[in-house]
Design a protein around this motif. Sequence first.
Motif, PDB file in Angstrom:
ATOM      1  N   SER A  20      27.615  43.726  29.958  1.00  0.00           N
ATOM      2  CA  SER A  20      28.884  44.902  29.807  1.00  0.00           C
ATOM      3  C   SER A  20      29.768  44.607  30.857  1.00  0.00           C
ATOM      4  O   SER A  20      31.139  44.325  30.598  1.00  0.00           O
ATOM      5  N   ALA A  21      28.967  44.112  32.485  1.00  0.00           N
ATOM      6  CA  ALA A  21      28.981  44.554  33.202  1.00  0.00           C
ATOM      7  C   ALA A  21      30.809  43.079  33.119  1.00  0.00           C
ATOM      8  O   ALA A  21      30.956  43.162  33.730  1.00  0.00           O
ATOM      9  N   ARG A  22      29.887  42.284  32.716  1.00  0.00           N
ATOM     10  CA  ARG A  22      30.735  40.708  33.087  1.00  0.00           C
ATOM     11  C   ARG A  22      31.869  40.465  31.699  1.00  0.00           C
ATOM     12  O   ARG A  22      32.969  40.659  32.358  1.00  0.00           O
ATOM     13  N   LYS A  23      31.574  41.336  30.988  1.00  0.00           N
ATOM     14  CA  LYS A  23      32.606  41.527  29.717  1.00  0.00           C
ATOM     15  C   LYS A  23      33.862  42.699  30.771  1.00  0.00           C
ATOM     16  O   LYS A  23      35.081  42.269  30.151  1.00  0.00           O
ATOM     17  N   ILE A  59      20.819  39.208  43.079  1.00  0.00           N
ATOM     18  CA  ILE A  59      22.175  40.278  44.423  1.00  0.00           C
ATOM     19  C   ILE A  59      23.412  39.225  43.402  1.00  0.00           C
ATOM     20  O   ILE A  59      24.478  39.631  43.811  1.00  0.00           O
ATOM     21  N   LYS A  60      23.312  38.107  43.371  1.00  0.00           N
ATOM     22  CA  LYS A  60      24.510  37.392  43.196  1.00  0.00           C
ATOM     23  C   LYS A  60      25.221  37.197  42.080  1.00  0.00           C
ATOM     24  O   LYS A  60      26.500  37.982  42.934  1.00  0.00           O
ATOM     25  N   LEU A  61      24.603  37.941  40.817  1.00  0.00           N
ATOM     26  CA  LEU A  61      25.223  38.354  39.884  1.00  0.00           C
ATOM     27  C   LEU A  61      25.901  39.906  40.366  1.00  0.00           C
ATOM     28  O   LEU A  61      27.306  39.725  40.093  1.00  0.00           O
ATOM     29  N   CYS A  62      25.321  40.196  40.779  1.00  0.00           N
ATOM     30  CA  CYS A  62      25.769  42.159  41.444  1.00  0.00           C
ATOM     31  C   CYS A  62      27.234  42.388  42.229  1.00  0.00           C
ATOM     32  O   CYS A  62      28.132  42.504  42.165  1.00  0.00           O
ATOM     33  N   CYS A  64      28.570  39.218  42.306  1.00  0.00           N
ATOM     34  CA  CYS A  64      30.014  38.895  41.341  1.00  0.00           C
ATOM     35  C   CYS A  64      30.544  39.620  40.912  1.00  0.00           C
ATOM     36  O   CYS A  64      31.881  39.759  40.655  1.00  0.00           O
ATOM     37  N   LEU A  65      30.486  40.837  40.304  1.00  0.00           N
ATOM     38  CA  LEU A  65      30.607  41.496  39.650  1.00  0.00           C
ATOM     39  C   LEU A  65      30.514  42.983  40.086  1.00  0.00           C
ATOM     40  O   LEU A  65      31.527  43.817  38.905  1.00  0.00           O
ATOM     41  N   SER A  66      30.508  43.219  41.741  1.00  0.00           N
ATOM     42  CA  SER A  66      30.750  44.279  42.012  1.00  0.00           C
ATOM     43  C   SER A  66      30.137  45.696  41.385  1.00  0.00           C
ATOM     44  O   SER A  66      31.155  46.750  41.289  1.00  0.00           O
ATOM     45  N   ILE A  67      28.819  45.504  40.475  1.00  0.00           N
ATOM     46  CA  ILE A  67      28.203  46.767  40.856  1.00  0.00           C
ATOM     47  C   ILE A  67      26.965  46.328  41.659  1.00  0.00           C
ATOM     48  O   ILE A  67      26.491  45.835  42.462  1.00  0.00           O
TER      49      ILE A  67
END
Length: 105
Positions: A20-23, A59-62, A64-67
């Motif tokens: 959902s965050a990616r989309k 952590i990396k994904l968050c 990149c997604l600013s969450i």
Amino acid sequence: MAGDEMKNKTLEEIGSRLASARKDKGYTQEQLANLSGLSTKMISAAENGHKAMRPENIIKLCECLSISTDRLLCGESVMLDSLAEHDELKHDSTPKQRRLHLSKI
């Protein structure tokens, strides 16, 4: 609920929030993989709840997604709601009203 069932449900919920965050950012899995330095296969497995992610990858994904990691791992938190209320209160009240409100949190 058995331990494995609970683990699978948790991984599925995290995966759903990740997708959902990616989309929401308008990224494909490939784009997120390129931004994060992770593989598309790993992102797909995480989104489908098939594999747990390592903390450093979370952590990396968050980033990149600013969450926040809390949002990804736990969903929306009461604390985040309180912070949003605090920001609103900060702009629409006197210092005395803000102190009174914060003492209730």
